[in-house]
Design a protein around this motif. Sequence first.
Motif, short mmCIF file in Angstrom:
data_model
loop_
_atom_site.label_atom_id
_atom_site.label_comp_id
_atom_site.label_asym_id
_atom_site.label_seq_id
_atom_site.Cartn_x
_atom_site.Cartn_y
_atom_site.Cartn_z
N MET A 1 1.10 -1.29 0.03
CA MET A 1 -0.08 0.12 0.03
C MET A 1 0.58 0.79 0.08
O MET A 1 0.37 2.24 -0.24
N GLU A 2 2.33 1.30 0.76
CA GLU A 2 2.69 2.49 1.04
C GLU A 2 3.07 2.95 -0.38
O GLU A 2 3.34 3.86 -0.86
N GLN A 18 8.40 4.15 3.57
CA GLN A 18 7.60 3.33 3.08
C GLN A 18 7.22 2.85 5.19
O GLN A 18 6.35 2.79 5.44
N ILE A 19 8.22 2.57 5.77
CA ILE A 19 8.53 2.07 7.07
C ILE A 19 7.59 3.49 8.05
O ILE A 19 7.32 3.66 8.41
N ILE A 20 8.01 5.08 7.70
CA ILE A 20 7.25 5.63 8.64
C ILE A 20 5.38 5.57 7.52
O ILE A 20 4.52 5.29 8.73
N ILE A 23 4.32 2.74 9.78
CA ILE A 23 4.37 2.95 11.56
C ILE A 23 2.68 3.86 11.76
O ILE A 23 1.89 3.26 12.13
N LEU A 24 2.11 4.54 10.59
CA LEU A 24 1.19 5.90 10.49
C LEU A 24 0.04 4.41 10.75
O LEU A 24 -0.93 4.71 11.39
N GLU A 25 0.03 4.14 9.22
CA GLU A 25 -1.15 3.12 9.18
C GLU A 25 -1.31 1.93 10.71
O GLU A 25 -2.97 1.59 10.44
N THR A 40 10.90 4.12 14.58
CA THR A 40 11.80 3.23 13.03
C THR A 40 13.43 2.96 13.98
O THR A 40 13.59 1.73 13.56
N ILE A 41 13.36 2.98 15.61
CA ILE A 41 14.70 2.25 15.87
C ILE A 41 14.68 0.25 15.65
O ILE A 41 13.54 0.20 16.63
#
Length: 136
Positions: A1-2, A18-20, A23-25, A40-41
């Motif tokens: 999706m990202e 994509q990671i950000i 996380i929000l999704e 993210t760590i």
Amino acid sequence: MEKEILKSVELKNTKKRQIILSILEKAHKPLTAEEIYAQTIGQTRMSFSTVYRSLGALTEKQILMKELMQDGKTYYQFNNNNHKHLLVCSICGEIIPIDDCPLHKLENDLVSKTGYIITGHSLEFNGICPKCTEKF
């Protein structure tokens, strides 16, 4: 999706973005840049400034909504073109999204009276959550 989201607004598709977005999704509430960075760590090497710049680009492209709340912090969440209502604990900062909108009638009245085209609104209630209330 990202990947599709980034492509749709012509932003470069990077692993960090994509990671950000992921996380929000998965979040069930708005998050600060600091909270996003903390998550993210362990997933990838990413500086706080990278998180902050990415949030800025995603907000500018209207993928995310950015809101400064009464606690003085800026929160980010997906922009699904709906307005948002929140219940915020003044002590621990817990945030609970409110799904029902009590403002539809007021919004329609304002449109009728002013001729404005209302494109959204936000509402924030502040109080003390049950966990913090027990501590008193």
